[in-house]
Write a protein that holds these residues in place. Sequence first.
Motif, PDB file in Angstrom:
ATOM      1  N   GLY A   1       0.813  -1.174  -0.304  1.00  0.00           N
ATOM      2  CA  GLY A   1       0.125   0.090   0.053  1.00  0.00           C
ATOM      3  C   GLY A   1       0.721   1.283  -0.102  1.00  0.00           C
ATOM      4  O   GLY A   1       1.953   1.279  -0.045  1.00  0.00           O
ATOM      5  N   ASN A   2       0.066   2.397  -0.116  1.00  0.00           N
ATOM      6  CA  ASN A   2       0.805   3.694  -0.022  1.00  0.00           C
ATOM      7  C   ASN A   2      -0.476   4.705   0.718  1.00  0.00           C
ATOM      8  O   ASN A   2      -1.382   4.301   0.923  1.00  0.00           O
ATOM      9  CB  ASN A   2       1.273   4.307  -1.543  1.00  0.00           C
ATOM     10  N   SER A   3       0.379   6.034   0.848  1.00  0.00           N
ATOM     11  CA  SER A   3      -0.765   6.716   1.285  1.00  0.00           C
ATOM     12  C   SER A   3      -1.887   7.378   0.554  1.00  0.00           C
ATOM     13  O   SER A   3      -2.758   7.987   0.947  1.00  0.00           O
ATOM     14  CB  SER A   3       0.267   8.268   2.037  1.00  0.00           C
ATOM     15  N   LYS A   4      -1.731   7.036  -0.585  1.00  0.00           N
ATOM     16  CA  LYS A   4      -2.465   7.529  -1.699  1.00  0.00           C
ATOM     17  C   LYS A   4      -3.919   6.788  -1.984  1.00  0.00           C
ATOM     18  O   LYS A   4      -4.799   7.137  -1.736  1.00  0.00           O
ATOM     19  CB  LYS A   4      -2.089   7.970  -3.226  1.00  0.00           C
ATOM     20  N   HIS A   5      -3.340   5.454  -1.909  1.00  0.00           N
ATOM     21  CA  HIS A   5      -4.545   4.512  -2.113  1.00  0.00           C
ATOM     22  C   HIS A   5      -4.942   3.666  -0.885  1.00  0.00           C
ATOM     23  O   HIS A   5      -5.957   2.813  -0.951  1.00  0.00           O
ATOM     24  CB  HIS A   5      -3.998   3.417  -3.267  1.00  0.00           C
ATOM     25  N   GLY A   6      -4.013   3.844  -0.042  1.00  0.00           N
ATOM     26  CA  GLY A   6      -4.470   3.166   1.285  1.00  0.00           C
ATOM     27  C   GLY A   6      -3.421   1.868   1.552  1.00  0.00           C
ATOM     28  O   GLY A   6      -2.883   1.310   0.375  1.00  0.00           O
ATOM     29  N   TYR A   7      -3.726   1.162   2.540  1.00  0.00           N
ATOM     30  CA  TYR A   7      -2.786   0.282   3.082  1.00  0.00           C
ATOM     31  C   TYR A   7      -3.583  -1.238   3.040  1.00  0.00           C
ATOM     32  O   TYR A   7      -4.699  -1.146   3.884  1.00  0.00           O
ATOM     33  CB  TYR A   7      -1.882   0.354   4.358  1.00  0.00           C
ATOM     34  N   SER A   8      -3.288  -2.285   2.534  1.00  0.00           N
ATOM     35  CA  SER A   8      -4.022  -3.555   2.592  1.00  0.00           C
ATOM     36  C   SER A   8      -3.365  -4.693   2.986  1.00  0.00           C
ATOM     37  O   SER A   8      -1.938  -4.831   2.733  1.00  0.00           O
ATOM     38  CB  SER A   8      -4.432  -3.571   0.964  1.00  0.00           C
ATOM     39  N   VAL A   9      -4.096  -5.675   3.389  1.00  0.00           N
ATOM     40  CA  VAL A   9      -3.411  -6.932   3.748  1.00  0.00           C
ATOM     41  C   VAL A   9      -4.599  -7.826   2.913  1.00  0.00           C
ATOM     42  O   VAL A   9      -5.765  -7.509   3.252  1.00  0.00           O
ATOM     43  CB  VAL A   9      -3.681  -7.274   5.057  1.00  0.00           C
ATOM     44  N   ALA A  10      -4.195  -8.769   2.247  1.00  0.00           N
ATOM     45  CA  ALA A  10      -4.952  -9.673   1.223  1.00  0.00           C
ATOM     46  C   ALA A  10      -4.744 -10.763   1.268  1.00  0.00           C
ATOM     47  O   ALA A  10      -3.563 -11.642   1.727  1.00  0.00           O
ATOM     48  CB  ALA A  10      -4.868  -8.929  -0.258  1.00  0.00           C
ATOM     49  N   LEU A  11      -5.751 -12.013   1.211  1.00  0.00           N
ATOM     50  CA  LEU A  11      -5.483 -13.256   1.141  1.00  0.00           C
ATOM     51  C   LEU A  11      -6.022 -13.897  -0.335  1.00  0.00           C
ATOM     52  O   LEU A  11      -7.395 -13.600  -0.276  1.00  0.00           O
ATOM     53  CB  LEU A  11      -6.251 -14.068   2.328  1.00  0.00           C
ATOM     54  N   THR A  12      -5.334 -14.482  -1.031  1.00  0.00           N
ATOM     55  CA  THR A  12      -5.730 -14.850  -2.240  1.00  0.00           C
ATOM     56  C   THR A  12      -6.219 -16.331  -2.322  1.00  0.00           C
ATOM     57  O   THR A  12      -5.604 -17.085  -1.373  1.00  0.00           O
ATOM     58  CB  THR A  12      -4.578 -14.692  -3.311  1.00  0.00           C
ATOM     59  N   PHE A  13      -6.853 -16.947  -3.098  1.00  0.00           N
ATOM     60  CA  PHE A  13      -7.191 -18.291  -3.058  1.00  0.00           C
ATOM     61  C   PHE A  13      -7.858 -18.835  -4.480  1.00  0.00           C
ATOM     62  O   PHE A  13      -8.420 -17.732  -5.012  1.00  0.00           O
ATOM     63  CB  PHE A  13      -8.260 -18.593  -1.951  1.00  0.00           C
ATOM     64  N   SER A  14      -7.883 -20.081  -4.675  1.00  0.00           N
ATOM     65  CA  SER A  14      -8.454 -20.399  -5.989  1.00  0.00           C
ATOM     66  C   SER A  14      -9.367 -21.301  -5.829  1.00  0.00           C
ATOM     67  O   SER A  14      -9.455 -22.302  -4.752  1.00  0.00           O
ATOM     68  CB  SER A  14      -7.433 -20.982  -6.908  1.00  0.00           C
ATOM     69  N   LEU A  15     -10.474 -21.510  -6.610  1.00  0.00           N
ATOM     70  CA  LEU A  15     -11.671 -22.412  -6.415  1.00  0.00           C
ATOM     71  C   LEU A  15     -11.610 -23.291  -7.972  1.00  0.00           C
ATOM     72  O   LEU A  15     -11.579 -22.735  -9.040  1.00  0.00           O
ATOM     73  CB  LEU A  15     -13.005 -21.970  -6.434  1.00  0.00           C
ATOM     74  N   VAL A  16     -11.520 -24.517  -7.793  1.00  0.00           N
ATOM     75  CA  VAL A  16     -11.507 -25.547  -9.048  1.00  0.00           C
ATOM     76  C   VAL A  16     -12.886 -25.329  -9.700  1.00  0.00           C
ATOM     77  O   VAL A  16     -13.931 -25.374  -8.918  1.00  0.00           O
ATOM     78  CB  VAL A  16     -11.437 -27.080  -8.480  1.00  0.00           C
ATOM     79  N   ASP A  17     -12.526 -25.077 -11.018  1.00  0.00           N
ATOM     80  CA  ASP A  17     -13.928 -25.168 -11.919  1.00  0.00           C
ATOM     81  C   ASP A  17     -13.409 -25.470 -13.262  1.00  0.00           C
ATOM     82  O   ASP A  17     -12.718 -24.789 -14.204  1.00  0.00           O
ATOM     83  CB  ASP A  17     -14.465 -23.551 -11.832  1.00  0.00           C
ATOM     84  N   LYS A  18     -13.863 -26.780 -13.486  1.00  0.00           N
ATOM     85  CA  LYS A  18     -13.450 -27.271 -14.954  1.00  0.00           C
ATOM     86  C   LYS A  18     -13.771 -26.465 -16.370  1.00  0.00           C
ATOM     87  O   LYS A  18     -13.345 -26.470 -17.418  1.00  0.00           O
ATOM     88  CB  LYS A  18     -14.241 -28.405 -15.263  1.00  0.00           C
ATOM     89  N   THR A  19     -14.891 -25.334 -15.949  1.00  0.00           N
ATOM     90  CA  THR A  19     -15.068 -24.621 -17.230  1.00  0.00           C
ATOM     91  C   THR A  19     -14.438 -23.249 -17.086  1.00  0.00           C
ATOM     92  O   THR A  19     -14.576 -22.532 -18.037  1.00  0.00           O
ATOM     93  CB  THR A  19     -16.510 -24.197 -17.075  1.00  0.00           C
ATOM     94  N   ALA A  20     -13.244 -23.086 -16.399  1.00  0.00           N
ATOM     95  CA  ALA A  20     -12.544 -21.936 -16.479  1.00  0.00           C
ATOM     96  C   ALA A  20     -11.228 -22.250 -17.230  1.00  0.00           C
ATOM     97  O   ALA A  20     -10.712 -23.476 -17.099  1.00  0.00           O
ATOM     98  CB  ALA A  20     -12.131 -21.395 -15.003  1.00  0.00           C
ATOM     99  N   ARG A  21     -10.638 -21.266 -17.485  1.00  0.00           N
ATOM    100  CA  ARG A  21      -9.200 -21.563 -18.134  1.00  0.00           C
ATOM    101  C   ARG A  21      -8.230 -21.928 -17.034  1.00  0.00           C
ATOM    102  O   ARG A  21      -8.164 -21.243 -15.780  1.00  0.00           O
ATOM    103  CB  ARG A  21      -8.718 -20.238 -18.717  1.00  0.00           C
TER     104      ARG A  21
END
Length: 295
Positions: free
Chosen positions: A172-192
């Motif tokens: 983050g930065n002072s302009k857009h804010g500071y963030s903590v994020a957690l990414t994850f994936s879901l299995v879907d056979k119709t997705a790339r």
Amino acid sequence: MTYIVSVTHFCEVHGPSMIMCTQAVNNPDTLSDYYSPQLPEAQFCQSCIFQIPNPGKNADDVSPSSSVTDLGKTPPSEGSGSLINEPEFESSRTTLTLEDQISSLLNSTNDSKRQKRRPVTLKTQSSRNPNTFFVSTQFPTNTDVYSSLRQIIVKLFTAETNADSTKPVVFGNSKHGYSVALTFSLVDKTARGSERKYAIIVTSNWEIDLFSNYTFILTNLNQMVRRILITGQQIQAKAAAPIEAISNNDFYLRRSAGLPKAKSMTEILQDDKLFLKLHMWASLMLDALEDTKHV
């Protein structure tokens, strides 16, 4: 902005996109300013759509008042280490960018009343302060807040990705804010690549607020993501049985015929109340964080 919770994903059509954001409103007189305008469902990709069950029998010509689903007060939190203790978890395409679509929808006053519309705002009152409400929408109506969150989401999916998806990403930065994020994936056979990528982000204007509550925030992010992944695994386990009876050639043809396909997270997890649950979880977190925010 102070604190805001965003549910995001990488859309195969629009790229990094916002699905839902939850923010606190401390002035009841300005509450309606945070409500999302009634947007035609057909304007949104099914992968990006903020999907709320419609409480009414007729989804057409919804009145302005019924566009907001009021969920009452947030339930009290349990324990001091986390807000929730094992929470319960049971299209059209266009060449326009998502920003173009949103700008067009916000500025449009000539939408046909015949278009199908849906509830687009969730509202919950704080259990600690009767003048505080938590509002969830597809995206914030404040253009400056939206612009900042948009920059955060793009950066998360393009420049701040973590090789170990179980680890949080902090930036983050002072302009857009500071963030903590957690990414994850879901299995879907119709997705790339047979998976869809998501992230839940907590953003604050103040770096000191984010890091003083870092353990608390991360604990809740981990709990929510874990429950989503468990639900996804259960759905996949149920779907695996009939697949075994299909020949490899038939399965290949069926799978190829549906690639790629826009699909909402509610469809993947087979839970039409998913965003109601995410809203309540985010509201509980924000309710606790409001007491610790920088003044």
